[in-house]
Write a protein that holds these residues in place. Structure first.
Motif, PDB file in Angstrom:
ATOM      1  N   SER A 154      80.823 111.923  63.474  1.00 59.66           N
ATOM      2  CA  SER A 154      81.489 110.971  62.583  1.00 59.66           C
ATOM      3  C   SER A 154      81.093 109.539  62.919  1.00 59.66           C
ATOM      4  N   GLY A 155      81.206 109.169  64.213  1.00 63.44           N
ATOM      5  CA  GLY A 155      80.849 107.811  64.603  1.00 63.44           C
ATOM      6  C   GLY A 155      79.398 107.493  64.316  1.00 63.44           C
ATOM      7  N   ALA A 156      78.506 108.457  64.598  1.00 62.04           N
ATOM      8  CA  ALA A 156      77.075 108.231  64.402  1.00 62.04           C
ATOM      9  C   ALA A 156      76.718 108.107  62.931  1.00 62.04           C
ATOM     10  N   SER A 157      77.289 108.969  62.089  1.00 59.19           N
ATOM     11  CA  SER A 157      76.961 108.919  60.659  1.00 59.19           C
ATOM     12  C   SER A 157      77.507 107.645  60.012  1.00 59.19           C
ATOM     13  N   LYS A 158      78.709 107.243  60.410  1.00 59.02           N
ATOM     14  CA  LYS A 158      79.275 106.019  59.855  1.00 59.02           C
ATOM     15  C   LYS A 158      78.524 104.783  60.363  1.00 59.02           C
TER      16      LYS A 158
END
Length: 286
Positions: A154-158
Motif C-alpha cells: 500500500s505504501g509503495a503503490s501510493k
C-alpha cells in the motif's frame, strides 16, 4: 470553464464511487451542484447510490485495470460534458502482510489497481480536463510518506502515484490543469471490516515457519491497524475534507485529510530517518 466554476458548479469524475470514501465524495459533490460521474465495482453499488443522489450521480461499472473499459467510461464522460472540471482518483485496494509472506501476484495486483489503473484513468480523461482547465486530485495516504511494516504494498503503490502526480503537475501546468495529492489519514469508511478480513486471510495462509517468524508481531500490527481505523475520521467528514482540498485556490501540491495525516506529513518533513524508523514501529505497537 473558469477556475471560479470549480467552487460552485461543474462536472466531476470520481473513481471508486460505489462505496466508502468515494461514495461520500460523490454525494458531497452532488450536494454542491456538481454533475458527478463515477466508477463502481458492481450493479448493486450503482443501484444503491441512485436514490441518495436523486439521480445526480451517474455511476458506471468499470474495472480500473481494464484499459478498454476505462477508455469507454472516459468517452462517455466526455460525450456528456463540455469538459471535466474535476477528477478525484480515489479507487484503491490494500494488501497487508509481511513482504516475505505475500505472493508477488498479490503485490502485482495492488500496483495494477493503485498505480496502473489510476494512470489509465488520468490519461483517458485528460482531453476532457484540458477543455475545462480542470483539476486532478489523487487520493493517497500518509503511509506513502511514512511506510509501515506489514503494509508495504500500500505504501509503495501510493508513493509511486505521488511521484507520478508530481510529474503530471509539471507536465500539465501549461494546460492550466492543477494536480493535487490528498494524503488520507485513518478513516471509518467501511474499510475496517475489509481490512480485518484481509489480515485474517494473510495470517491463516502463513506456513508454520512464517507463523513462527511473523505471527506474534503481525497479530500486534493487525490489532493496532484495526484500532487506528476504528478511531479515524468518519467517512463523510473525510469526504468533506477531500472536496475542500479539491476546491482550494490556489491549489496545494499536497494536503492531509485528517489531523493524524497532517501530523505525519509534518513529522516526516522535520525528522531524521532514524526518528522516522522509531516512529513507524511505535505506530504499529512494535
Amino acid at each position: 470553464m473558469s477556475r471560479s466554476a470549480i467552487q460552485s458548479r461543474g462536472s466531476a469524475a470520481v473513481t471508486g464511487a460505489g462505496s466508502g470514501l468515494g461514495r461520500d465524495i460523490a454525494l458531497g459533490l452532488a450536494a454542491k451542484n456538481y454533475r458527478v460521474f463515477g466508477t463502481a465495482l458492481s450493479a448493486d453499488e450503482v443501484a444503491d447510490l441512485k436514490q441518495p443522489s436523486n439521480g445526480t450521480v451517474s455511476l458506471t461499472v468499470c474495472d480500473m485495470t481494464d484499459e478498454a473499459a476505462v477508455n469507454g467510461w472516459a468517452r462517455e464522460v466526455e460525450s456528456r460534458t463540455e469538459g471535466l472540471d474535476l477528477l478525484i482518483n480515489n479507487a484503491g485496494i490494500l494488501t497487508p502482510g509481511p513482504l516475505e509472506v505475500l505472493s508477488l501476484g498479490a503485490i502485482h495486483r495492488e500496483f495494477e489497481v493503485n498505480v496502473y489503473g489510476a494512470l489509465s484513468v488520468i490519461n483517458a480523461l485528460l482531453p476532457a480536463l484540458r477543455k475545462a482547465r480542470g483539476r486532478i486530485v489523487q487520493v493517497s495516504t500518509w503511509t506513502a510518506s511514512l511506510p509501515l511494516p506489514f503494509n508495504g504494498p500500500s505504501g509503495a503503490s501510493k508513493a509511486a502515484m505521488e511521484a507520478f502526480a508530481a510529474v503530471y503537475r509539471a507536465e500539465l501546468k501549461p494546460f492550466g490543469i492543477d494536480v493535487v495529492v490528498a494524503a488520507a489519514g485513518n478513516m471509518k469508511t467501511g474499510g475496517p471490516a475489509k481490512t480485518t478480513a484481509a489480515l485474517k486471510r494473510i495470517a491463516d495462509g502463513m506456513t508454520p515457519e512464517h507463523k513462527r517468524l511473523y505471527g506474534p508481531t503481525f497479530g500486534m500490527f493487525a490489532d493496532k491497524l484495526n484500532s487506528m481505523q476504528e478511531s479515524g475520521l468518519e467517512s463523510v467528514a473525510a469526504a468533506r475534507r477531500v472536496i475542500e482540498i479539491a476546491e482550494q485556490v490556489p491549489a496545494p501540491s499536497k494536503a492531509g485529510v485528517g489531523p493524524d495525516a497532517e501530523d505525519i506529513l509534518r513529522f516526516v518533513r522535520e525528522h531524521s530517518d532514524a526518528e522516522q524508523d522509531a516512529r513507524r514501529l511505535q505506530i504499529v505497537g512494535l
